[in-house]
Design a protein around this motif. Sequence first.
Motif, PDB file in Angstrom:
ATOM      1  N   PRO A  46      17.692   0.983  -7.031  1.00 43.06           N
ATOM      2  CA  PRO A  46      17.413   1.195  -8.434  1.00 43.06           C
ATOM      3  C   PRO A  46      15.935   1.218  -8.814  1.00 43.06           C
ATOM      4  N   VAL A  47      15.023   0.530  -8.081  1.00 44.00           N
ATOM      5  CA  VAL A  47      13.531   0.453  -8.653  1.00 44.00           C
ATOM      6  C   VAL A  47      12.956   1.880  -8.262  1.00 44.00           C
ATOM      7  N   LEU A  59       2.432 -19.608 -14.129  1.00 39.79           N
ATOM      8  CA  LEU A  59       1.900 -19.613 -15.088  1.00 39.79           C
ATOM      9  C   LEU A  59       1.342 -18.642 -15.677  1.00 39.79           C
ATOM     10  N   LEU A  60       0.488 -17.706 -15.087  1.00 42.55           N
ATOM     11  CA  LEU A  60      -0.112 -16.595 -15.707  1.00 42.55           C
ATOM     12  C   LEU A  60       0.926 -15.338 -15.704  1.00 42.55           C
ATOM     13  N   LEU A  61       1.913 -15.408 -15.005  1.00 45.89           N
ATOM     14  CA  LEU A  61       2.597 -14.197 -14.810  1.00 45.89           C
ATOM     15  C   LEU A  61       3.277 -13.453 -16.502  1.00 45.89           C
ATOM     16  N   ILE A  62       3.606 -14.661 -17.104  1.00 43.44           N
ATOM     17  CA  ILE A  62       4.260 -13.811 -18.401  1.00 43.44           C
ATOM     18  C   ILE A  62       2.981 -13.421 -19.494  1.00 43.44           C
ATOM     19  N   PRO A  63       1.859 -14.242 -19.422  1.00 45.85           N
ATOM     20  CA  PRO A  63       0.997 -13.556 -20.359  1.00 45.85           C
ATOM     21  C   PRO A  63       0.427 -12.387 -19.799  1.00 45.85           C
ATOM     22  N   VAL A  64       0.210 -12.273 -18.576  1.00 45.68           N
ATOM     23  CA  VAL A  64      -0.654 -11.115 -18.152  1.00 45.68           C
ATOM     24  C   VAL A  64       0.618  -9.901 -18.098  1.00 45.68           C
ATOM     25  N   GLY A 123       0.860  -1.225  -0.107  1.00 43.73           N
ATOM     26  CA  GLY A 123       0.160   0.169   0.044  1.00 43.73           C
ATOM     27  C   GLY A 123       0.860   1.208   0.060  1.00 43.73           C
ATOM     28  N   CYS A 124       1.891   1.065   0.921  1.00 43.19           N
ATOM     29  CA  CYS A 124       2.819   2.368   0.740  1.00 43.19           C
ATOM     30  C   CYS A 124       3.550   2.725  -0.387  1.00 43.19           C
ATOM     31  N   LEU A 125       3.922   1.523  -1.060  1.00 40.62           N
ATOM     32  CA  LEU A 125       4.697   1.880  -2.313  1.00 40.62           C
ATOM     33  C   LEU A 125       3.647   2.242  -3.247  1.00 40.62           C
ATOM     34  N   VAL A 126       2.620   1.907  -3.454  1.00 47.61           N
ATOM     35  CA  VAL A 126       1.397   2.591  -4.427  1.00 47.61           C
ATOM     36  C   VAL A 126       1.291   3.955  -4.320  1.00 47.61           C
ATOM     37  N   THR A 127       1.073   4.508  -3.021  1.00 52.85           N
ATOM     38  CA  THR A 127       0.969   5.584  -2.651  1.00 52.85           C
ATOM     39  C   THR A 127       2.255   6.496  -3.009  1.00 52.85           C
ATOM     40  N   GLY A 132       0.600  -8.811 -21.918  1.00 56.15           N
ATOM     41  CA  GLY A 132      -0.700  -8.087 -22.253  1.00 56.15           C
ATOM     42  C   GLY A 132      -0.573  -6.732 -21.714  1.00 56.15           C
ATOM     43  N   LEU A 133      -0.121  -6.600 -20.528  1.00 55.83           N
ATOM     44  CA  LEU A 133      -0.039  -5.012 -20.184  1.00 55.83           C
ATOM     45  C   LEU A 133       1.090  -4.411 -20.658  1.00 55.83           C
ATOM     46  N   TRP A 134       2.368  -5.122 -21.061  1.00 53.87           N
ATOM     47  CA  TRP A 134       3.436  -4.196 -21.833  1.00 53.87           C
ATOM     48  C   TRP A 134       2.972  -4.045 -23.364  1.00 53.87           C
ATOM     49  N   ARG A 135       1.994  -4.670 -23.918  1.00 55.60           N
ATOM     50  CA  ARG A 135       1.596  -4.455 -25.152  1.00 55.60           C
ATOM     51  C   ARG A 135       0.900  -2.881 -25.168  1.00 55.60           C
ATOM     52  N   GLN A 136       0.179  -2.958 -23.926  1.00 49.60           N
ATOM     53  CA  GLN A 136      -0.554  -1.647 -24.067  1.00 49.60           C
ATOM     54  C   GLN A 136       0.213  -0.527 -23.262  1.00 49.60           C
ATOM     55  N   GLY A 137       1.420  -0.834 -22.775  1.00 47.93           N
ATOM     56  CA  GLY A 137       2.408   0.382 -22.289  1.00 47.93           C
ATOM     57  C   GLY A 137       1.972   0.496 -21.016  1.00 47.93           C
ATOM     58  N   ARG A 138       1.231  -0.320 -20.338  1.00 47.80           N
ATOM     59  CA  ARG A 138       0.804  -0.009 -18.896  1.00 47.80           C
ATOM     60  C   ARG A 138       1.303  -1.109 -18.128  1.00 47.80           C
ATOM     61  N   ALA A 139       2.694  -1.618 -18.037  1.00 52.97           N
ATOM     62  CA  ALA A 139       3.015  -2.719 -17.331  1.00 52.97           C
ATOM     63  C   ALA A 139       3.906  -2.143 -16.034  1.00 52.97           C
ATOM     64  N   LYS A 140       4.184  -0.728 -16.210  1.00 51.40           N
ATOM     65  CA  LYS A 140       5.289  -0.404 -15.340  1.00 51.40           C
ATOM     66  C   LYS A 140       4.876  -0.378 -13.912  1.00 51.40           C
ATOM     67  N   ASN A 141       3.631   0.122 -13.562  1.00 48.67           N
ATOM     68  CA  ASN A 141       3.288   0.200 -12.196  1.00 48.67           C
ATOM     69  C   ASN A 141       3.204  -1.028 -11.607  1.00 48.67           C
ATOM     70  N   PHE A 142       2.449  -2.335 -12.216  1.00 47.35           N
ATOM     71  CA  PHE A 142       2.732  -3.484 -11.909  1.00 47.35           C
ATOM     72  C   PHE A 142       3.824  -4.133 -11.493  1.00 47.35           C
ATOM     73  N   LEU A 143       4.842  -3.906 -12.608  1.00 47.94           N
ATOM     74  CA  LEU A 143       6.289  -4.445 -12.185  1.00 47.94           C
ATOM     75  C   LEU A 143       7.036  -3.948 -11.027  1.00 47.94           C
ATOM     76  N   ILE A 144       6.719  -2.381 -10.842  1.00 50.65           N
ATOM     77  CA  ILE A 144       7.430  -1.764  -9.600  1.00 50.65           C
ATOM     78  C   ILE A 144       6.652  -2.366  -8.474  1.00 50.65           C
ATOM     79  N   LEU A 145       5.170  -2.767  -8.229  1.00 48.76           N
ATOM     80  CA  LEU A 145       4.716  -3.080  -7.155  1.00 48.76           C
ATOM     81  C   LEU A 145       5.274  -4.558  -7.086  1.00 48.76           C
ATOM     82  N   ALA A 146       5.466  -5.345  -7.924  1.00 53.94           N
ATOM     83  CA  ALA A 146       5.749  -6.865  -7.792  1.00 53.94           C
ATOM     84  C   ALA A 146       7.347  -6.768  -7.381  1.00 53.94           C
TER      85      ALA A 146
END
Length: 453
Positions: free
Chosen positions: A216-217, A376-381, A176-180, A384-398
């Motif tokens: 670095p993150v 098994l879901l990690l790579i396809p998800v 929660g703090c990281l997203v904030t 899909g987000l990367w193709r939309q150009g919107r994977a950044k925040n998810f990757l930072i959170l993970a």
Amino acid sequence: MKNLFPPVTIAAFLCFGIIAIQLLWQKPEPRQVDERFYLVLAHDLYEFGVFTSATARGTGQSGEVPQPDNYIVPAYPALLAAIAVFDPEMRKQMRCAVGPIGDCMATIPLSLILIQAVLLAGATLFTFNAYRHLNPRPAFAYTALVCLLAVGLQARLATSILPDGLSLAAFMVLAGCLVTALRSKGAQSWLAVGAVIGLGALIRPSTFYLVFMMIPVVLFATRSVRGSIAMLIGFTIVLTLWILRNVLIVDSLSFTGSYGGITLAQRVAYNAMTPVEWGAALIYWLPDFGDSLAASLFPIEAYQRLDFSTQNGFYQIGNTALMAEALSRAGGPQGLTGVLIKDWILAHPLTHIATTIPIFLRGLWVAKYVGLAAILLLIPVVTGLWRQGRAKNFLILASPFFLMAGFHAGISINIPRYNYSLVIIYAALFAYAGFYIWDRVNRAPTSTAINQD
């Protein structure tokens, strides 16, 4: 606040309600040996006001004041000792733990279960806040939250006398703090991120190194050094009293004692894997069915040493022959970590990196099939987000959760218990997959994008 209050209220009912139901329905699990260890630590803190370890205190039956040390970080023993102040049942179990071996943990004090359950439920709300900003659709956060609660870790860890539950709570708050911090871009938010990492380090010592891996993150996320500096300041503030105590009482600047060397010795023993054993490990350590599948694919020599209980297995070698040799070279426990790094890891870095791969994968199978399905879901998800150009925040959170899993693989045997916090990310992956399937079935445009606001 008007917009925020209803979602948080609903989420609170879900968190506290589901965890309460799970606590009522779940069957008691077998007690673990380490639980007695933490009861002994709490006893010494409550009775003598001394942070020590069961190895330093001796038998503890003569009533002498034990010697202080910094072998174990203080947060969880301090929680148990604080509960003992008002709960006679906790005091009874602690006193039993320091005496002759007996059935001290047949039941767990109700006060501890309730306190841990409340802490875990409250911390889950912080994760809900993180989920709310991963997708603009309101139902996404609730879906991810229900997936997280359905795994049942919060209820299970609430009934354990181990720091795992408290560590999971710290990482849920961190989410929660990281997203904030990502949304506010202010130094104060990164200060809170560092403080939570510091708190996590006082619960589980390996978390100490997370703050350095996150630099670095943070630089990638903020494009400035302010966030990293603020995070380090928050981290330092939280740890200052513990480090100061170690300097004044234990005469050591070390965060912890020689405990890290023991886990590292267990880990570097696996560097003696043969190529066949390396391949077998990828199968053998799969959740639940891995050992039987490996037995059908490989001769027994290929996986026998991977078993914890095998006399000549890697784990036993790390605790016996390799440990003895490293201690002999180090001249004692204090130099154990340095010798292992110099003579076993840096002397053969590529071997250590190679053996880290199957050990890393072993640590991902949290809750068995839950972890397997999520990976098994990690790579396809992510694709899909990367193709939309919107994977950044998810990757930072993970990032902190997978960084810790990788770090554990490099310095320990990395059993799934060390990486319970990965369920936070696994639940989000299930929610993304669920919404993708829902949209495909209803022929609606997919909307699994991360909110970039």
